[in-house]
Design a protein around this motif. Structure first.
Motif, PDB file in Angstrom:
ATOM      1  N   ALA A 161       0.850  -1.086  -0.004  1.00 38.87           N
ATOM      2  CA  ALA A 161       0.036  -0.136  -0.063  1.00 38.87           C
ATOM      3  C   ALA A 161       0.851   1.268   0.015  1.00 38.87           C
ATOM      4  O   ALA A 161       0.419   2.320  -0.399  1.00 38.87           O
ATOM      5  N   GLU A 162       2.110   1.136   0.455  1.00 33.49           N
ATOM      6  CA  GLU A 162       2.944   2.410   0.550  1.00 33.49           C
ATOM      7  C   GLU A 162       3.702   2.448  -0.839  1.00 33.49           C
ATOM      8  O   GLU A 162       4.571   3.442  -0.870  1.00 33.49           O
ATOM      9  N   GLY A 163       3.501   1.591  -1.827  1.00 34.33           N
ATOM     10  CA  GLY A 163       4.382   1.511  -3.087  1.00 34.33           C
ATOM     11  C   GLY A 163       5.556   0.738  -3.152  1.00 34.33           C
ATOM     12  O   GLY A 163       6.550   1.106  -3.838  1.00 34.33           O
ATOM     13  N   TYR A 164       5.661  -0.329  -2.488  1.00 32.50           N
ATOM     14  CA  TYR A 164       6.757  -1.455  -2.226  1.00 32.50           C
ATOM     15  C   TYR A 164       6.264  -2.540  -3.459  1.00 32.50           C
ATOM     16  O   TYR A 164       4.987  -2.981  -3.460  1.00 32.50           O
ATOM     17  N   GLY A 165       7.237  -3.109  -3.796  1.00 26.43           N
ATOM     18  CA  GLY A 165       6.914  -4.639  -4.584  1.00 26.43           C
ATOM     19  C   GLY A 165       8.104  -5.404  -4.301  1.00 26.43           C
ATOM     20  O   GLY A 165       9.056  -4.933  -3.644  1.00 26.43           O
ATOM     21  N   ARG A 166       7.869  -6.770  -4.724  1.00 28.68           N
ATOM     22  CA  ARG A 166       9.093  -7.565  -4.375  1.00 28.68           C
ATOM     23  C   ARG A 166      10.015  -7.849  -5.460  1.00 28.68           C
ATOM     24  O   ARG A 166       9.540  -7.667  -6.818  1.00 28.68           O
ATOM     25  N   CYS A 167      11.353  -7.864  -5.201  1.00 31.89           N
ATOM     26  CA  CYS A 167      12.330  -8.119  -6.424  1.00 31.89           C
ATOM     27  C   CYS A 167      12.129  -9.287  -6.766  1.00 31.89           C
ATOM     28  O   CYS A 167      12.113 -10.393  -5.695  1.00 31.89           O
ATOM     29  N   PRO A 168      12.079  -9.535  -8.128  1.00 33.09           N
ATOM     30  CA  PRO A 168      12.009 -10.911  -8.496  1.00 33.09           C
ATOM     31  C   PRO A 168      13.347 -11.805  -8.145  1.00 33.09           C
ATOM     32  O   PRO A 168      13.034 -13.167  -8.318  1.00 33.09           O
ATOM     33  N   ALA A 169      14.521 -11.221  -8.033  1.00 31.01           N
ATOM     34  CA  ALA A 169      15.498 -12.069  -7.799  1.00 31.01           C
ATOM     35  C   ALA A 169      15.660 -12.547  -6.385  1.00 31.01           C
ATOM     36  O   ALA A 169      16.145 -13.707  -6.055  1.00 31.01           O
ATOM     37  N   CYS A 170      15.713 -11.548  -5.343  1.00 37.16           N
ATOM     38  CA  CYS A 170      15.806 -12.135  -4.012  1.00 37.16           C
ATOM     39  C   CYS A 170      14.622 -11.746  -3.075  1.00 37.16           C
ATOM     40  O   CYS A 170      14.807 -12.167  -1.955  1.00 37.16           O
ATOM     41  N   LEU A 171      13.464 -11.397  -3.841  1.00 32.42           N
ATOM     42  CA  LEU A 171      12.213 -11.335  -3.028  1.00 32.42           C
ATOM     43  C   LEU A 171      12.053 -10.328  -1.836  1.00 32.42           C
ATOM     44  O   LEU A 171      11.237 -10.355  -0.827  1.00 32.42           O
ATOM     45  N   GLU A 172      13.167  -9.538  -1.680  1.00 26.73           N
ATOM     46  CA  GLU A 172      13.017  -8.242  -0.908  1.00 26.73           C
ATOM     47  C   GLU A 172      12.061  -7.139  -1.138  1.00 26.73           C
ATOM     48  O   GLU A 172      11.861  -7.086  -2.604  1.00 26.73           O
ATOM     49  N   MET A 173      11.511  -6.397  -0.297  1.00 26.59           N
ATOM     50  CA  MET A 173      10.590  -5.479  -0.736  1.00 26.59           C
ATOM     51  C   MET A 173      11.352  -4.162  -1.015  1.00 26.59           C
ATOM     52  O   MET A 173      12.178  -3.786  -0.372  1.00 26.59           O
ATOM     53  N   VAL A 174      11.251  -3.631  -2.223  1.00 23.25           N
ATOM     54  CA  VAL A 174      11.663  -2.494  -2.665  1.00 23.25           C
ATOM     55  C   VAL A 174      10.829  -1.740  -3.405  1.00 23.25           C
ATOM     56  O   VAL A 174       9.614  -1.983  -3.716  1.00 23.25           O
ATOM     57  N   ARG A 175      11.127  -0.310  -3.517  1.00 21.72           N
ATOM     58  CA  ARG A 175       9.988   0.629  -3.934  1.00 21.72           C
ATOM     59  C   ARG A 175       9.761   0.383  -5.726  1.00 21.72           C
ATOM     60  O   ARG A 175      10.508  -0.282  -6.364  1.00 21.72           O
ATOM     61  N   LYS A 176       8.596   0.589  -5.992  1.00 18.52           N
ATOM     62  CA  LYS A 176       7.879  -0.004  -7.114  1.00 18.52           C
ATOM     63  C   LYS A 176       8.830   0.845  -8.386  1.00 18.52           C
ATOM     64  O   LYS A 176       9.125   0.547  -9.449  1.00 18.52           O
ATOM     65  N   GLU A 177       9.224   2.132  -7.786  1.00 21.30           N
ATOM     66  CA  GLU A 177       9.745   2.935  -9.120  1.00 21.30           C
ATOM     67  C   GLU A 177      11.254   2.772  -9.201  1.00 21.30           C
ATOM     68  O   GLU A 177      11.936   3.289  -9.882  1.00 21.30           O
ATOM     69  N   ALA A 178      11.892   1.859  -8.322  1.00 21.59           N
ATOM     70  CA  ALA A 178      13.494   1.744  -8.090  1.00 21.59           C
ATOM     71  C   ALA A 178      13.669   1.044  -9.540  1.00 21.59           C
ATOM     72  O   ALA A 178      13.058  -0.012 -10.102  1.00 21.59           O
TER      73      ALA A 178
END
Length: 96
Positions: free
Chosen positions: A65-82
């Motif tokens: 809800a704050e604009g984060y998504g999962r990295c497809p490689a390491c599955l950590e939460m990162v900003r979607k615009e990163a």
């Protein structure tokens, strides 16, 4: 007890209830039930909130809800615009 004393006691309980509610919310729990629990039983609710395990589904939902998504490689939460993952440096944006 005087009327003013009852109001100040209720206000103190409401404010103290914010402490376990905030701790529980950081752990992915719902804020309002923990706030009510903390206002009613502060001395029990605070250690309970501290010792409660993290609800990863709740944490992930809040992060999404704050604009984060999962990295497809390491599955950590990162900003979607990163453009790159801050953990594994994987490129997240496809080049045109």
């Amino acid at each position: 007890m005087r009327y003013f004393d009852l109001i100040s006691l209720a206000l103190l309980a409401v404010l103290l209830g914010l402490i376990p509610a905030t701790i529980a919310a950081w752990k992915g729990r719902s804020f309002v039930p923990w706030w009510l629990y903390g206002a009613a039983l502060f001395a029990i609710a605070t250690p309970h909130a501290i010792l409660t395990h993290r609800n990863m589904a709740g944490v992930d939902a809040r992060k999404a809800a704050e604009g984060y998504g999962r990295c497809p490689a390491c599955l950590e939460m990162v900003r979607k615009e990163a453009k790159r993952c801050r953990y594994c440096q994987e490129v997240l944006v496809e080049r045109a």
